[in-house]
Design a protein around this motif. Sequence first.
Motif, PDB file in Angstrom:
ATOM      1  N   ASN A  52       0.813  -1.217   0.000  1.00 36.91           N
ATOM      2  CA  ASN A  52       0.000   0.000   0.000  1.00 36.91           C
ATOM      3  C   ASN A  52       0.849   1.270   0.000  1.00 36.91           C
ATOM      4  OD1 ASN A  52      -2.833  -1.020   0.171  1.00 36.91           O
ATOM      5  ND2 ASN A  52      -1.984  -2.067   1.948  1.00 36.91           N
ATOM      6  N   TYR A  53       1.995   1.217   0.635  1.00 40.39           N
ATOM      7  CA  TYR A  53       2.899   2.382   0.633  1.00 40.39           C
ATOM      8  C   TYR A  53       3.358   2.678  -0.793  1.00 40.39           C
ATOM      9  CZ  TYR A  53       6.849   5.379   1.936  1.00 40.39           C
ATOM     10  OH  TYR A  53       7.726   6.430   2.061  1.00 40.39           O
ATOM     11  N   GLU A  54       3.781   1.629  -1.491  1.00 43.77           N
ATOM     12  CA  GLU A  54       4.205   1.808  -2.882  1.00 43.77           C
ATOM     13  C   GLU A  54       3.039   2.287  -3.739  1.00 43.77           C
ATOM     14  OE1 GLU A  54       6.559   1.769  -6.359  1.00 43.77           O
ATOM     15  OE2 GLU A  54       7.063   1.799  -4.220  1.00 43.77           O
ATOM     16  N   GLY A  55       1.833   1.804  -3.431  1.00 45.39           N
ATOM     17  CA  GLY A  55       0.659   2.249  -4.172  1.00 45.39           C
ATOM     18  C   GLY A  55       0.431   3.736  -4.030  1.00 45.39           C
ATOM     19  N   GLY A  56       0.586   4.264  -2.813  1.00 45.25           N
ATOM     20  CA  GLY A  56       0.431   5.693  -2.600  1.00 45.25           C
ATOM     21  C   GLY A  56       1.461   6.499  -3.370  1.00 45.25           C
ATOM     22  N   MET A  57       2.685   5.982  -3.422  1.00 44.55           N
ATOM     23  CA  MET A  57       3.734   6.670  -4.169  1.00 44.55           C
ATOM     24  C   MET A  57       3.457   6.621  -5.667  1.00 44.55           C
ATOM     25  SD  MET A  57       7.278   5.689  -2.164  1.00 44.55           S
ATOM     26  CE  MET A  57       8.182   6.920  -3.097  1.00 44.55           C
ATOM     27  N   LEU A  58       3.016   5.455  -6.168  1.00 41.34           N
ATOM     28  CA  LEU A  58       2.700   5.329  -7.593  1.00 41.34           C
ATOM     29  C   LEU A  58       1.631   6.334  -8.005  1.00 41.34           C
ATOM     30  CD1 LEU A  58       2.522   1.466  -8.214  1.00 41.34           C
ATOM     31  CD2 LEU A  58       4.146   3.064  -9.235  1.00 41.34           C
ATOM     32  N   ALA A  59       0.581   6.439  -7.194  1.00 40.32           N
ATOM     33  CA  ALA A  59      -0.519   7.340  -7.515  1.00 40.32           C
ATOM     34  C   ALA A  59      -0.049   8.793  -7.556  1.00 40.32           C
ATOM     35  CB  ALA A  59      -1.635   7.177  -6.483  1.00 40.32           C
ATOM     36  N   ALA A  60       0.678   9.220  -6.531  1.00 39.22           N
ATOM     37  CA  ALA A  60       1.144  10.609  -6.478  1.00 39.22           C
ATOM     38  C   ALA A  60       2.145  10.907  -7.589  1.00 39.22           C
ATOM     39  CB  ALA A  60       1.765  10.891  -5.113  1.00 39.22           C
TER      40      ALA A  60
END
Length: 339
Positions: free
Chosen positions: A161-169
């Motif tokens: 989920n951390y990587e997901g937040g970074m991908l989105a931003a």
Amino acid sequence: MSTIKDIARHAGVSVATVSYVLNNTRYVSPDKRERVIAAVQELNYVPNAAARGLRVRESRTIGLIVSDISNPFYPDLAKACEDVAQQYGYAVHMINTNDQPERMRQAVSQAREGKIDGLIVTTALEADRELLQSLLDREFPVVLAHRRLEGLDADLIESDNYEGGMLAARHMLALGHRRIAFLSGVAGSPISERRVAGYLQAMREAGIDVLAEWVLPGEAKYANSYERMVQYADMAPDTRPTAIINVSDIGAMGVLDAAADRGLRVPEDVAVMGFDDLFLAAFRSVRLTTVRIPRYELGRQATELLLKRIGKAKTERRHVVLPVDLVVRKTCGSEQADG
């Protein structure tokens, strides 16, 4: 009528191995287990289920706890649980909590009464810690899936989920956005916290100070997210966010509808992203850019791990982090041909 000895001879294993598979009293390698199950089916072997239940004191049922059965996130995860459980002769009892502690207490009570042999928990919150720890203290099999609970000594299968937040931003930043808002989830949800943390890290790396009003709770719900988007839409054009990341696809639907109702064009006036990649995200009328969460794989690995625990496999606690993917469609204005 076939006997256990017949099954053992047909599968090329020992009688003890057949007993372990039928009663799930010890871990058996997948290859041997599959051979035994195939032999059982080919020889039409029917064990005395009542006698077996009395002997090993098992219900042959596992519990699956979800927070909201109406949320389309859960069917793929639940299907994986059922697919794997059925392969090993188990049924799945689903418990819907609506993130209410009382529902979790009911599930734990069923575990203590022997009505289920193990528990997959997809909705762990801080308020559930003591209850789940009480099961772990009794060596009752518990696997956390999707939602972690920091410090709880349980097996965990989750997405990155951390990587997901970074991908989105980073995707929004790459499109030239600087005023990027993030509508978070339920208070205390580790999933939401990890996704927000990834978003904040990407914003820091880009040298952007995140304003307090850019991170508001949408609670992963349509209505709440709709209301938050209305707040943004009513801000002056030179101050409102030009991009909105929602912690869920369901919430993103509320953002899209609020933007339309306020006369904002997507993606020209505001870019929108979600999380999960639910089936509705790919609808031709939606085409939502999102971060794909491997829901079926979460359920599959969680169930396989739980059944190993029920089978008394003595191994260290496992923490598996599954990768996530960015799925680019039209709501950010850069749709890929295969989106």
